[in-house]
Design a protein around this motif. Structure first.
Motif, PDB file in Angstrom:
ATOM      1  N   UNK B  68      19.998  31.603  48.094  1.00  0.00           N
ATOM      2  CA  UNK B  68      21.266  31.000  48.013  1.00  0.00           C
ATOM      3  C   UNK B  68      22.223  31.925  48.402  1.00  0.00           C
ATOM      4  N   UNK B  69      23.329  30.955  48.515  1.00  0.00           N
ATOM      5  CA  UNK B  69      24.201  31.901  49.228  1.00  0.00           C
ATOM      6  C   UNK B  69      25.263  32.546  48.362  1.00  0.00           C
ATOM      7  N   UNK B  70      25.407  34.186  47.973  1.00  0.00           N
ATOM      8  CA  UNK B  70      25.685  34.124  46.943  1.00  0.00           C
ATOM      9  C   UNK B  70      27.450  33.696  46.155  1.00  0.00           C
ATOM     10  N   UNK B  71      27.606  33.785  45.549  1.00  0.00           N
ATOM     11  CA  UNK B  71      28.789  32.960  44.883  1.00  0.00           C
ATOM     12  C   UNK B  71      30.474  33.836  45.251  1.00  0.00           C
ATOM     13  N   UNK B  72      31.069  33.622  45.953  1.00  0.00           N
ATOM     14  CA  UNK B  72      32.148  34.464  46.814  1.00  0.00           C
ATOM     15  C   UNK B  72      32.892  35.741  45.962  1.00  0.00           C
ATOM     16  N   UNK B  73      32.873  36.580  47.161  1.00  0.00           N
ATOM     17  CA  UNK B  73      33.211  38.136  45.634  1.00  0.00           C
ATOM     18  C   UNK B  73      34.624  37.805  46.214  1.00  0.00           C
ATOM     19  N   UNK B  74      34.989  38.573  44.527  1.00  0.00           N
ATOM     20  CA  UNK B  74      36.438  38.425  44.794  1.00  0.00           C
ATOM     21  C   UNK B  74      37.880  39.513  45.211  1.00  0.00           C
ATOM     22  N   UNK B  75      37.676  38.668  46.109  1.00  0.00           N
ATOM     23  CA  UNK B  75      38.647  40.083  47.150  1.00  0.00           C
ATOM     24  C   UNK B  75      40.046  40.002  46.708  1.00  0.00           C
ATOM     25  N   UNK B  76      40.360  39.084  45.872  1.00  0.00           N
ATOM     26  CA  UNK B  76      41.668  39.992  45.132  1.00  0.00           C
ATOM     27  C   UNK B  76      42.198  40.780  44.387  1.00  0.00           C
ATOM     28  N   UNK B  77      40.838  41.682  44.466  1.00  0.00           N
ATOM     29  CA  UNK B  77      40.578  42.778  42.959  1.00  0.00           C
ATOM     30  C   UNK B  77      41.171  44.499  43.780  1.00  0.00           C
ATOM     31  N   UNK B  78      42.022  44.815  42.856  1.00  0.00           N
ATOM     32  CA  UNK B  78      42.791  45.400  43.643  1.00  0.00           C
ATOM     33  C   UNK B  78      41.892  46.444  44.202  1.00  0.00           C
ATOM     34  N   UNK B  79      41.077  47.084  44.616  1.00  0.00           N
ATOM     35  CA  UNK B  79      40.027  47.429  45.102  1.00  0.00           C
ATOM     36  C   UNK B  79      39.770  47.355  47.047  1.00  0.00           C
ATOM     37  N   UNK B  80      40.619  46.369  47.357  1.00  0.00           N
ATOM     38  CA  UNK B  80      40.506  45.811  48.512  1.00  0.00           C
ATOM     39  C   UNK B  80      41.846  45.281  48.847  1.00  0.00           C
ATOM     40  N   UNK B  81      43.459  45.550  48.174  1.00  0.00           N
ATOM     41  CA  UNK B  81      44.542  46.303  49.169  1.00  0.00           C
ATOM     42  C   UNK B  81      45.141  47.075  48.823  1.00  0.00           C
ATOM     43  N   UNK B  82      46.244  47.030  49.522  1.00  0.00           N
ATOM     44  CA  UNK B  82      47.165  47.853  49.025  1.00  0.00           C
ATOM     45  C   UNK B  82      47.166  49.538  49.597  1.00  0.00           C
ATOM     46  N   UNK B  83      46.147  49.256  50.317  1.00  0.00           N
ATOM     47  CA  UNK B  83      46.280  51.093  51.177  1.00  0.00           C
ATOM     48  C   UNK B  83      47.261  50.962  51.930  1.00  0.00           C
ATOM     49  N   UNK B  84      47.832  50.052  52.711  1.00  0.00           N
ATOM     50  CA  UNK B  84      49.117  48.744  53.302  1.00  0.00           C
ATOM     51  C   UNK B  84      47.944  49.381  54.962  1.00  0.00           C
ATOM     52  N   UNK B  85      49.269  49.764  56.313  1.00  0.00           N
ATOM     53  CA  UNK B  85      48.230  49.353  57.510  1.00  0.00           C
ATOM     54  C   UNK B  85      48.307  47.477  57.642  1.00  0.00           C
ATOM     55  N   UNK B  86      47.172  47.598  58.299  1.00  0.00           N
ATOM     56  CA  UNK B  86      47.108  46.388  58.804  1.00  0.00           C
ATOM     57  C   UNK B  86      45.687  45.823  58.478  1.00  0.00           C
ATOM     58  N   UNK B 407      45.265  60.125  51.709  1.00  0.00           N
ATOM     59  CA  UNK B 407      45.932  60.217  50.454  1.00  0.00           C
ATOM     60  C   UNK B 407      45.640  59.215  49.244  1.00  0.00           C
ATOM     61  N   UNK B 408      46.129  58.159  49.835  1.00  0.00           N
ATOM     62  CA  UNK B 408      46.134  57.249  49.294  1.00  0.00           C
ATOM     63  C   UNK B 408      44.810  56.236  49.054  1.00  0.00           C
ATOM     64  N   UNK B 409      43.703  56.129  49.666  1.00  0.00           N
ATOM     65  CA  UNK B 409      42.159  56.297  49.972  1.00  0.00           C
ATOM     66  C   UNK B 409      41.720  57.233  48.605  1.00  0.00           C
ATOM     67  N   UNK B 410      41.915  58.604  48.944  1.00  0.00           N
ATOM     68  CA  UNK B 410      41.304  59.064  48.204  1.00  0.00           C
ATOM     69  C   UNK B 410      41.397  59.178  46.254  1.00  0.00           C
ATOM     70  N   UNK B 411      42.979  58.787  46.626  1.00  0.00           N
ATOM     71  CA  UNK B 411      43.294  58.298  44.694  1.00  0.00           C
ATOM     72  C   UNK B 411      42.578  57.200  44.843  1.00  0.00           C
ATOM     73  N   UNK B 412      42.381  56.029  45.296  1.00  0.00           N
ATOM     74  CA  UNK B 412      41.273  55.126  44.910  1.00  0.00           C
ATOM     75  C   UNK B 412      40.251  55.324  44.932  1.00  0.00           C
ATOM     76  N   UNK B 413      39.773  56.277  45.566  1.00  0.00           N
ATOM     77  CA  UNK B 413      37.915  56.832  45.496  1.00  0.00           C
ATOM     78  C   UNK B 413      38.036  57.303  43.868  1.00  0.00           C
ATOM     79  N   UNK B 414      39.196  58.439  43.650  1.00  0.00           N
ATOM     80  CA  UNK B 414      38.565  59.061  42.270  1.00  0.00           C
ATOM     81  C   UNK B 414      39.035  57.981  41.514  1.00  0.00           C
TER      82      UNK B 414
END
Lengths: 256, 436
Positions: B68-86, B407-414
């Motif tokens: 079955x299709x998996x439940x929708x992923x939570x794309x509002x989580x911090x991990x997927x936004x906030x890096x700037x750019x597009x 840099x912001x990505x490194x911080x995020x990964x940390x």
């Protein structure tokens, strides 16, 4: 402060300490001297709680509590500090971060507020001066790439930050040139106080010219074979360790 | 034999819609898809009998297509936004949303949209880098992908703002497809994130074409659900004096397999393949890298670090080919692993094939445990043993993140790392929580 009673310790079934009795009062400095293999470092390690040592009999109390039943981190928080003979390198953890972790663990244990990075920096600035340490050492990983002298100074620096009640210096003088030795000794002397005790483990009398002990004990083959005042160290320097074995109450051949 | 036929029929059911969809596509693409599908069927999903998959068991994949299709992923989580750019978000490989402004000098579009509206220029790029002759999963993706991202950087354009592609699983199987074509003297940064919830399979292919003197910085955050399967193929082709770096962060998935290949096609190329994997429980993670030094004076650098806890298992296999003409090659490969449990297991294998005689190639692999002396040293300073373990583990892993220049990505990964290993270390000096 510290009471050691008839302490017997083995490593992998081999007896190293064969009945140590030692009593260290508040504010006293005790030097433990002895040749290689006499059990000096074993004694220091057992007091700090290093693994791999089997206490076969005897007791150690610190401030009236059973020290041997206490986990190493709790000993440290209760005020026991060991300056390592061979300080360990910890890649990836900065000296500054490591020290703040340690100090906050101790403060928390004492029921004090933990320090923020800014507050901690103030403490560091105050303590680092006398040890003539390069500030860059704080930002480097703990002991990584430090020279022998830098490592030993870092140990004393940690001690000055953690302000222990009982400090055990395990061969802090080994590998130091005279200039470094003077700096380290000055650091230790600056920390001497009426409610802080020291156990200074050393192979050489030289250190005791700079850190003048109240008592000197000579260790040979796992026993304290002679105890006396600071003059004992000078006598030892003159006559060598062989002399203590000859004059010991129960002479035992030293050797492995 | 009956079982094999039934299996084939079952698998074919999953591809019925392909013919229909292909009818609307440019003819050149149809010509590319057909052999890819045939190749996939000929090769089949790799089994552990295949030397390249000896330690990575994908035998559950044929079944996963019918889940079955998996439940929708939570794309509002911090991990997927906030890096700037597009940012472009894809649900099961299909464009779902766009956020931010497309930076100057670069075109970022949906592959499906581009194919529909102006397919010109895509023929020489789409599928040009990702070879599938020997790669069943890349073949499957090439046959099946519906959409994805195409990033084209104009010659001379320096695009500093990152382009973030988020792939969220929304069906049993996702075919994520990315094409990055960096023109001469251009520069671009691309992040791919993979997320989801429940049980599903992501089969991703990223193609990178780095033109002369181009610089491509690529990051991949594999943060799939711990029940998911993730297979990803990164394939770069580099022209003269170009520089490609790709960092693989692999924390998610029950089974993750990453193939990372680059071909150094011109003189003076550089490539840096790096990664950090951290797995626990019964997770399995596999990195297979292959660098093909075809031309002289090229450098390649690899550092993959891994932390394995519980009964997690890992694989690192690093191939370096130095062709006869590739004199003055300088290739460094390192794989370092930290095992936190007796049950964790890693298979690491360097594989160097050198046909040139004036080269420098080094490789190293280490498997270790936490340093008992360091643990005691920390304890002797009052730090409790659990905390000491976490700090040492963090220190080991964070070292790999030094390779990240964004840099912001490194911080995020940390921060992700902190959450994985040490709850209490979040107040770590210099690490600020990354919020959208």
């Amino acid at each position: 402060m510290l009471e050691i009673k008839d302490l017997h310790v083995s490593i992998e079934g081999r007896a190293i300490l064969k009945g140590i009795d030692l009593s260290v009062g508040e504010g006293e400095v005790h030097a433990v001297m002895g040749p290689n293999g006499s059990g000096k470092s074993t004694l220091a390690s057992v007091l700090a709680g290093r693994e791999g040592y089997e206490v076969t009999s005897g007791a150690v109390t610190y401030k009236g509590r059973d020290l041997l039943e206490t986990a190493p981190e709790i000993r440290a928080r209760e005020g026991v500090f060991m300056a390592f003979q061979y300080p360990v390198e910890i890649p990836g953890v900065t000296n500054m971060y490591f020290l703040r972790e340690a100090l906050n663990a101790v403060r928390k244990h004492r029921g004090e507020e933990e320090l923020s990075a800014g507050e901690f920096l103030k403490v560091v600035r105050e303590k680092i001066g006398p040890l003539q340490m390069d500030r860059s050492m704080l930002k480097r990983a703990v002991n990584e790439g430090f020279s022998g002298g830098e490592k030993k100074r870092n140990e004393i620096f940690q001690m000055s930050i953690l302000e222990p009640a009982l400090a055990i210096l395990d061969e802090t003088d080994s590998g130091l040139d005279i200039d470094a030795l003077k700096i380290v000794a000055a650091g230790v002397n600056g920390l001497r106080s009426a409610n802080r005790s020291f156990v200074v483990v050393t192979h050489y009398q030289r250190l005791l010219n700079y850190i003048v002990p109240d008592y000197v004990h000579v260790l040979a083959d796992g026993r304290i074979v002679k105890s006396g005042g600071k003059s004992l160290a000078l006598e030892l320097e003159e006559k060598g360790y062989g002399w203590t074995e000859e004059t010991a109450a129960n002479p035992q051949p030293v050797g492995v | 034999m009956v079982a094999v036929v039934e299996d084939l029929n079952a698998r074919l059911r999953g591809f019925e819609s392909l013919r229909e969809r292909a009818a609307g596509e440019p003819e050149w693409l149809q010509r590319r898809r057909r052999p890819a599908l045939e190749r996939f069927f000929a090769l089949g999903i790799p089994t552990v009998k295949n030397e390249e998959y000896k330690y990575t068991n994908l035998s559950a994949l044929p079944q996963v297509e019918f889940f079955d299709a998996p439940p929708a992923a939570d794309t509002s989580a911090a991990a997927y936004r906030g890096l700037g750019g597009f940012t472009l978000r894809f649900d099961s490989g299909r464009l779902a949303a766009a956020d931010g402004e497309v930076p100057q000098g670069v075109s970022v579009r949906s592959i499906a949209e581009r194919l529909r509206n102006d397919p010109d220029g895509l023929e020489s790029l789409l599928g040009a880098c990702a070879a599938f002759e020997d790669h069943a999963l890349a073949a499957r993706n090439t046959a099946c992908f519906e959409d994805g991202a195409v990033i084209e950087v104009a010659p001379g354009a320096v695009v500093e703002e990152p382009i973030h592609l988020v792939f969220a699983a929304a069906s049993a199987v996702s075919n994520a497809r990315v094409l990055i074509a960096a023109g001469r003297n251009s520069q671009v940064r691309v992040i791919e994130s993979y997320i989801g919830a429940g049980k599903y399979w992501t089969n991703a292919v990223t193609e990178v074409y780095a033109g002369e003197n181009a610089v491509v910085e690529h990051y991949r955050a594999q943060l799939e659900s711990v029940e998911a399967f993730h297979t990803g193929c990164f394939q770069a082709v580099q022209e003269r004096a170009s520089k490609v770096s790709t960092f693989s962060l692999s924390f998610g998935a029950a089974v993750a397999r990453n193939d990372i290949n680059t071909r150094l096609n011109g003189e003076g190329c550089e490539c840096a393949l790096d990664g950090l994997y951290a797995v626990k429980g019964g997770q399995h993670v596999d990195h297979h890298t292959a660098i093909d030094h075809v031309m002289p004076h090229c450098n390649s650098h690899q550092l993959y670090k891994g932390v394995l806890d519980g009964s997690a298992t890992g694989v690192f296999n690093g191939k370096i080919f130095v062709r006869r003409n590739a004199q003055k090659t300088d290739a460094i490969q390192n794989n370092k692993n930290l095992l936190l449990s007796d049950k964790a297991d890693i298979n690491t294998k360097p594989q160097l094939e050198i046909d040139a005689n004036d080269v420098r190639c080094t490789h190293g692999a280490t498997i270790g445990q936490l340093d008992a002396a360091a643990l005691f040293y920390m304890q002797s300073r009052g730090i409790d043993v659990e905390r000491a373990r976490n700090l040492l583990t963090y220190a080991f892993a964070a070292d790999a993140l030094e390779r990240i220049r964004l840099e912001p990505l490194r911080t995020h990964f940390e921060n992700l790392l902190l959450r994985t290993f040490a709850d209490k270390t979040e107040d770590r000096q210099g690490v600020t929580e990354w919020r959208p």
